[in-house]
Design an enzyme around this catalytic site. Structure first.
Site, PDB file in Angstrom:
ATOM      1  N   ASN A  82      49.342  39.206  37.607  1.00  0.00           N
ATOM      2  CA  ASN A  82      50.026  37.886  37.818  1.00  0.00           C
ATOM      3  C   ASN A  82      51.660  37.675  37.406  1.00  0.00           C
ATOM      4  OD1 ASN A  82      47.759  36.615  39.098  1.00  0.00           O
ATOM      5  ND2 ASN A  82      46.721  36.411  37.045  1.00  0.00           N
ATOM      6  N   GLU A 114      41.506  44.341  35.772  1.00  0.00           N
ATOM      7  CA  GLU A 114      42.362  44.456  34.626  1.00  0.00           C
ATOM      8  C   GLU A 114      41.974  44.400  33.306  1.00  0.00           C
ATOM      9  OE1 GLU A 114      47.245  43.179  35.152  1.00  0.00           O
ATOM     10  OE2 GLU A 114      45.706  41.531  35.498  1.00  0.00           O
ATOM     11  N   HIS A 165      40.032  40.762  33.066  1.00  0.00           N
ATOM     12  CA  HIS A 165      40.399  39.833  34.084  1.00  0.00           C
ATOM     13  C   HIS A 165      39.992  40.265  35.475  1.00  0.00           C
ATOM     14  CE1 HIS A 165      44.156  38.520  36.813  1.00  0.00           C
ATOM     15  NE2 HIS A 165      43.269  37.467  36.828  1.00  0.00           N
ATOM     16  N   SER A 201      43.574  34.564  33.235  1.00  0.00           N
ATOM     17  CA  SER A 201      44.529  34.955  34.036  1.00  0.00           C
ATOM     18  C   SER A 201      46.115  35.303  33.431  1.00  0.00           C
ATOM     19  CB  SER A 201      44.634  34.194  35.450  1.00  0.00           C
ATOM     20  OG  SER A 201      43.687  33.694  35.833  1.00  0.00           O
TER      21      SER A 201
END
Ligand code: NAD
Length: 705
Positions: A490, A452, A440, A419
């Site tokens: 993130n 992602e 991801h 992540s």
């Protein structure tokens, strides 16, 4: 005898006295201006031919037609003659019998084209859909007027308001299809034979202008029922209500007047910010496929077998994606118990989906047959792709990638589901950095569409294209981004969450923060989201950041809850308390902890307004997004928006945070950041400086692109 009259995408030929118009504009027969011109020209030519008794319109590609070209709405080409509604009126009003031979999906304008024909013949793969509602629009080429005339109000309303596809069999049952040909081999011959039979029997043309509808009590009831079903707070309530008004007009007005009203309602819907946002996201998904490095000359590797390392919560979901497609999938964990539990879990969760009818028996069986477990790397020798989903710790990732590099064949692509960790550093653990990429997934990985795709410094274009194509094959929405802490998702989440938790120290309560965000349209408040993801997972993700050195209060509340082992939903206690049924409750203990921490950190507690909560969460998030674009971590603003809409429940009808920023104006955000920078003292000076990216946009009066 067939004679070809055109070598262009629309072909006109004659089969005896039948004129056959085939549209052959791969991949989807989009009814763009050049195609419309051709179609009309062929139609008029056929109609003007005195030897022609009937016209059959069909498709030479896999689908009948995916309808209008959405980009033409903004470019204006949709309004350049011949416009689709006029062509369809012309076909409908023609005295020559016209049959639509529908071999595949007829979507939007494509379905409306079939409605303008007198009869419809469908193949086994024929399907009908009016998805305009999903773009905040209503059918705009007579669909709202002709469909009720063909199927009645109930089915017309259901099709228009749901935006969902209906099958050929269902279409036959509701008189949308006059004839269904189940044998695909002889579909066209059968459709032509059906047309010839209509001609022989002098079947009437069915001009919708002459189909009058009676607004009987049952129809009134249907209209009423649908109006009542519209939730007053739903963002799509206005467009739904316009759809119902349009269908009602089919009962109140003659066809031309009804079509005029439909056009007016369509224009009104088009001007709504809601429809603009939905159209923007539709376009965003198209744009996300264009990655300059992945042009058509780049070869994509065919991925026939996959391994997932780590049988935890992510590994299970990731493996399910592939096995459901029937792709041989190995799930590897060093802990045999974890492997066993993962296999059981996948079987159970797929079983539940089977029971609920979300999965058919074939897919369920295929998923189970394709999946095996293993505890050593010997199992991964011949796989084409490995996805690592072990603990979020660079040391553990290193161990795994060194082993994978040793055991996998040279062509194998090695992906990490990290992540936050540096994909370039992970690539360095191997002798094949060109074959290392980040994938991801979002939790739950088998259900979340967003993926992602992280392109490392040395990830090759072929590796990127291979995983991108595979992602699309498993139904994901892949968004390619570059490497930085947290990538796009993130990294943008970080300031958003930081402000939310900081404001709890400053005096807001968790429910208040969540409520402001859900009132704005988020599917879940960020505080609840952290409880769901796990405060332990969040703690680990923060561990590589040095923010604590600059800001002693940085996530002080989350750190303390973590130390108390209040990890969130999974432990029954997090920021909220959860009872045995899983219901969420506020916990006064959290306010006690927040008050103490605030006092220790010298933070003055005060009442915080909803406006401040919203601005501080959103504007810092947008500020970060601007910097991400400045650093070229994302290819385009719309990619960031797709990530937020599909990954974090940002309201789609607002188009995503950067589209929203463009709507309210970048200078407004810039000014607000400076205001908080001033108001919040040291904290403001630390976190509220407009980023270089935002500063540039504000000073050049530009928007996110
Ligand atoms: P988890 O703790 O549920 O599972 C990790 C699994 O890896 C465990 O079963 C463990 O036995 C196994 N494992 C650890 N070291 C191993 C090794 N050397 N060899 C083989 N197996 C090993 O973790 P998770 O939540 O599934 O997260 C996995 C990865 O996915 C992390 O990098 C995390 O950051 C990332 N991620 C998690 C989420 C989320 O919401 N949980 C979302 C996106 C990405």
């Amino acid at each position: 005898m067939a004679n070809s009259a055109s070598s262009t995408p629309v072909k006109l030929e004659k089969i005896g006295s039948i004129a056959l118009i085939s549209v052959n504009h791969a991949p989807a027969n989009i009814l763009s201006l050049p195609l419309r011109r051709e179609l009309l020209s062929c139609f008029l030519q056929a109609e003007g031919d005195t030897d022609v008794n009937a016209i059959v319109i069909t498709s030479a590609v896999n689908i009948f037609s995916a309808g209008a070209d959405i980009t033409e709405i903004d470019s204006g080409a949709a309004y350049t003659a011949p416009i689709l509604p006029d062509i369809l009126d012309r076909i409908d009003a023609s005295s020559t019998l016209c049959v639509a031979a529908i071999n595949g999906a007829a979507i939007g304008g494509g379905m409306e084209l079939t409605l303008a024909c007198d009869y419809r013949v469908g193949g086994s793969k024929a399907a009908f859909q009016l998805p305009e509602i999903t773009l905040g629009l209503l059918p705009g080429a007579g669909g709202t007027q002709r469909l009720p005339r063909i199927t009645g109000a109930r089915h017309a309303l259901n099709i228009i308001l749901s935006g969902k596809s209906v099958s050929a069999e269902f279409a036959r049952d509701i008189d949308l299809l006059d004839h269904l040909v189940m044998d695909d081999e002889c579909f066209l011959e059968d459709a032509i034979a059906f047309t010839q039979a209509l001609v022989r029997s002098n079947a009437p043309v069915r001009d919708c202008r002459f189909i009058g509808l009676e607004k009987c009590p049952e129809v009134r009831g249907q209209l009423e029922l649908q109006r009542e079903a519209i939730a007053t707070a739903a963002p799509d309530r206005v467009v739904k209500s316009r759809c119902i008004d349009a269908v009602e007009a089919a009962y109140d007005l003659a066809l031309p007047a009804g079509i005029e009203l439909e056009a007016q309602l369509f224009r009104e819907a088009l001007a709504e910010p809601y429809a603009q946002a939905m159209r923007y996201l539709f376009e965003a998904e198209r744009s996300a496929k264009h990655i300059p490095e992945m042009d058509s000359s780049v070869p994509a590797m065919s991925i026939e077998k996959v391994a997932v390392i780590g049988a935890g919560s992510m590994g299970r979901g990731i493996a399910t994606n592939f096995s459901s497609l029937g792709l041989p999938t190995i799930i590897v964990d060093r802990d045999p118990d974890a492997v066993e539990k993962a296999l059981q879990h996948i079987e159970k969760s797929c079983g539940i989906r089977l029971e609920k009818g979300l999965l058919d028996t074939t897919t369920f069986k295929r998923a189970m047959d394709s999946l095996v477990g293993a505890t050593t790397y010997d199992a991964v020798g011949d796989v084409d792709l490995v996805i690592e989903a072990v603990f979020e710790d660079l040391g553990v990732k290193q161990e795994v990638f060194v082993e994978l590099d040793k055991h996998c064949k040279q062509e194998t692509i090695l992906a990490t589901n990290t992540s936050t960790l540096n994909v370039n550093a992970i690539a360095d653990f191997t002798t094949r950095p060109d074959k290392v990429v980040g994938l991801h997934f979002f939790n739950p990985a088998d259900r979340m569409r967003l993926l992602e795709v992280i392109r490392g410094k040395r990830t090759s274009a072929s590796t990127l294209k291979s995983v991108f194509e595979l992602a699309r094959a498993i139904g994901k929405l892949p968004i390619v981004v570059n490497v930085c802490y947290g990538f796009v998702a993130n990294r943008m989440l970080e300031p958003f969450a930081r402000e939310a938790f900081r404001m709890i120290l400053e005096g807001a309560c968790p429910e208040q923060v969540d409520r402001v965000l859900t009132d704005f349209g988020f599917s879940m408040g960020v505080v609840s989201m952290y409880d769901l993801v796990g405060l332990d997972v969040a703690y680990q993700a923060r561990s590589v950041l040095s923010h604590k050195e600059q800001d002693p209060g940085y996530h002080a509340l989350m750190d303390e809850l973590y130390a108390l082992k209040r990890y969130g939903r999974k432990t029954g206690l997090g920021i909220y308390r959860y009872d045995t049924t899983g219901k969420k409750h506020s916990d006064p203990q959290v306010a006690v902890i927040a008050t103490r921490l605030a006092s220790e950190l010298g933070i003055r507690r005060r009442e915080i307004s909803p406006q401040e909560i919203l601005e501080r969460c959103l504007f810092t998030l947008i500020n970060e997004g601007a910097q991400i674009l400045e650093e070229k971590i994302a290819y385009r603003a719309s990619d960031c928006d797709l990530i937020w809409v599909n990954g974090f429940g940002f309201p789609n009808w607002r188009g995503g945070p950067l589209h929203y920023a463009n709507q309210i104006g970048i200078p407004v955000i810039h000014r607000a950041l400076l205001k908080y920078r001033e108001q919040l003292g040291d904290y403001g000076r630390l976190w509220y400086t407009p980023s270089v990216g935002l500063e540039k946009l504000a000073t050049t009066n530009s928007t996110f692109q």
